[in-house]
Scaffold this motif. Structure first.
Motif, mmCIF file in Angstrom:
data_model
loop_
_atom_site.group_PDB
_atom_site.id
_atom_site.type_symbol
_atom_site.label_atom_id
_atom_site.label_comp_id
_atom_site.label_asym_id
_atom_site.label_seq_id
_atom_site.Cartn_x
_atom_site.Cartn_y
_atom_site.Cartn_z
ATOM 1 N N ASP A 55 -4.871 -15.003 77.628
ATOM 2 C CA ASP A 55 -5.201 -13.678 78.180
ATOM 3 C C ASP A 55 -5.222 -13.724 79.709
ATOM 4 O OD1 ASP A 55 -5.614 -12.602 75.594
ATOM 5 O OD2 ASP A 55 -7.715 -13.254 75.611
ATOM 6 N N VAL A 56 -5.821 -14.770 80.257
ATOM 7 C CA VAL A 56 -5.923 -14.908 81.714
ATOM 8 C C VAL A 56 -4.548 -15.157 82.320
ATOM 9 C CG1 VAL A 56 -6.895 -16.323 83.572
ATOM 10 C CG2 VAL A 56 -8.318 -15.671 81.621
ATOM 11 N N LEU A 57 -3.776 -16.040 81.702
ATOM 12 C CA LEU A 57 -2.447 -16.366 82.236
ATOM 13 C C LEU A 57 -1.519 -15.151 82.200
ATOM 14 C CD1 LEU A 57 -1.927 -19.933 80.772
ATOM 15 C CD2 LEU A 57 -2.470 -19.326 83.140
ATOM 16 N N GLU A 58 -1.667 -14.299 81.196
ATOM 17 C CA GLU A 58 -0.840 -13.090 81.123
ATOM 18 C C GLU A 58 -1.118 -12.167 82.307
ATOM 19 O OE1 GLU A 58 -1.727 -11.670 77.186
ATOM 20 O OE2 GLU A 58 -0.344 -13.108 76.261
ATOM 21 N N GLN A 59 -2.344 -12.188 82.822
ATOM 22 C CA GLN A 59 -2.680 -11.413 84.008
ATOM 23 C C GLN A 59 -2.125 -12.063 85.277
ATOM 24 O OE1 GLN A 59 -4.323 -8.387 83.949
ATOM 25 N NE2 GLN A 59 -4.050 -8.625 81.747
ATOM 26 N N LEU A 60 -2.157 -13.394 85.320
ATOM 27 C CA LEU A 60 -1.720 -14.118 86.515
ATOM 28 C C LEU A 60 -0.206 -14.234 86.613
ATOM 29 C CD1 LEU A 60 -4.340 -17.025 86.474
ATOM 30 C CD2 LEU A 60 -4.383 -14.956 87.877
ATOM 31 N N SER A 72 -5.946 -20.782 71.884
ATOM 32 C CA SER A 72 -7.110 -21.430 71.276
ATOM 33 C C SER A 72 -8.076 -21.987 72.315
ATOM 34 C CB SER A 72 -6.661 -22.549 70.334
ATOM 35 O OG SER A 72 -6.032 -23.575 71.075
ATOM 36 N N LEU A 73 -7.832 -21.738 73.604
ATOM 37 C CA LEU A 73 -8.691 -22.259 74.665
ATOM 38 C C LEU A 73 -9.590 -21.135 75.178
ATOM 39 C CD1 LEU A 73 -6.034 -24.398 76.576
ATOM 40 C CD2 LEU A 73 -7.661 -25.137 74.819
ATOM 41 N N PRO A 74 -10.879 -21.155 74.801
ATOM 42 C CA PRO A 74 -11.775 -20.051 75.142
ATOM 43 C C PRO A 74 -12.145 -20.028 76.618
ATOM 44 C CG PRO A 74 -13.028 -21.817 74.132
ATOM 45 C CD PRO A 74 -11.571 -22.218 74.067
ATOM 46 N N ILE A 75 -12.457 -18.829 77.075
ATOM 47 C CA ILE A 75 -13.005 -18.616 78.412
ATOM 48 C C ILE A 75 -14.490 -18.281 78.211
ATOM 49 C CG2 ILE A 75 -12.878 -17.244 80.529
ATOM 50 C CD1 ILE A 75 -10.297 -18.844 79.951
ATOM 51 N N PHE A 76 -15.344 -18.884 79.012
ATOM 52 C CA PHE A 76 -16.782 -18.684 78.876
ATOM 53 C C PHE A 76 -17.294 -17.701 79.925
ATOM 54 C CE2 PHE A 76 -15.919 -22.496 76.620
ATOM 55 C CZ PHE A 76 -16.832 -22.518 75.580
ATOM 56 N N SER A 77 -18.379 -17.008 79.585
ATOM 57 C CA SER A 77 -19.097 -16.186 80.557
ATOM 58 C C SER A 77 -19.997 -17.145 81.323
ATOM 59 C CB SER A 77 -19.955 -15.127 79.846
ATOM 60 O OG SER A 77 -19.135 -14.181 79.228
#
Length: 189
Positions: A55-60, A72-77
């Motif tokens: 999700d993050v890479l799609e933005q970058l 499968s690699l989660p992003i944490f708050s």
């Protein structure tokens, strides 16, 4: 005072007590990246935010399709401060554009670490977070006096090897504490 002062808790876990009132920290364990006379900074390590690295890479890099593994690699708050800013806590040994060495661990804040992880060239062990937890001078000390937190030295096994939903109990267990046995009612002697 120097940062080596034993009263400072750099490279420690903050374990939220059951009566924690702040919704940002209920049932959390936080890794303290820094703690000195000017305040403290940490990353919550057991609260995924629902996003993954893809999700993050799609933005970058919107024109590139991230590798399937990234889903499968989660992003944490990491905490309620600067929730749009990324932090990667990882083992030392690999340098990136913006890396702060923390002893056996490092904190990277540049995008190159995310691309390296996606390309299989990143650190072997890491935790990716958006946002961080911050305390002003004396604030964390006051919360400790009010019994909002338990503390113990950080453990890389808990940080990187355990599933996120086991990290809180494992950190408390390092102190011989079973959080489910503690009451959420504050008492005064």
């Amino acid at each position: 005072m120097k940062n080596s002062d034993p009263s400072y808790l750099k490279h420690h876990f903050l374990i939220a007590m059951p009566h924690m009132a702040d919704p940002n920290f209920v049932q959390t364990v936080t890794y303290l990246v820094e703690h000195n006379e000017q305040g403290a900074m940490g990353l919550v390590i057991n609260r995924p935010n629902g996003l993954n690295l893809a999700d993050v890479l799609e933005q970058l890099r919107p024109d590139d399709t991230p590798p399937i593994l990234c889903r499968s690699l989660p992003i944490f708050s990491g905490g309620p401060v600067q929730t749009d800013r990324g932090f990667v806590l990882h083992k030392t040994g690999v340098q990136f554009q913006a890396t702060l060495e923390l002893g056996e661990l490092a904190l990277s804040t540049s995008q190159d670490v995310l691309f390296a992880i996606a390309d299989g060239q990143g650190p072997e062990q890491y935790l990716i977070a958006l946002g961080y937890a911050g305390w002003e001078a004396g604030q964390l000390e006051a919360e400790l006096v009010d019994n909002a937190w338990l503390t113990c030295p950080a453990d890389s096994h808990i940080l990187f090897d355990l599933p996120y939903d086991q990290r809180l109990a494992a950190a408390a267990e390092r102190l011989g504490v079973n959080l489910s046995l503690l009451t959420s009612q504050a008492g005064h002697a």
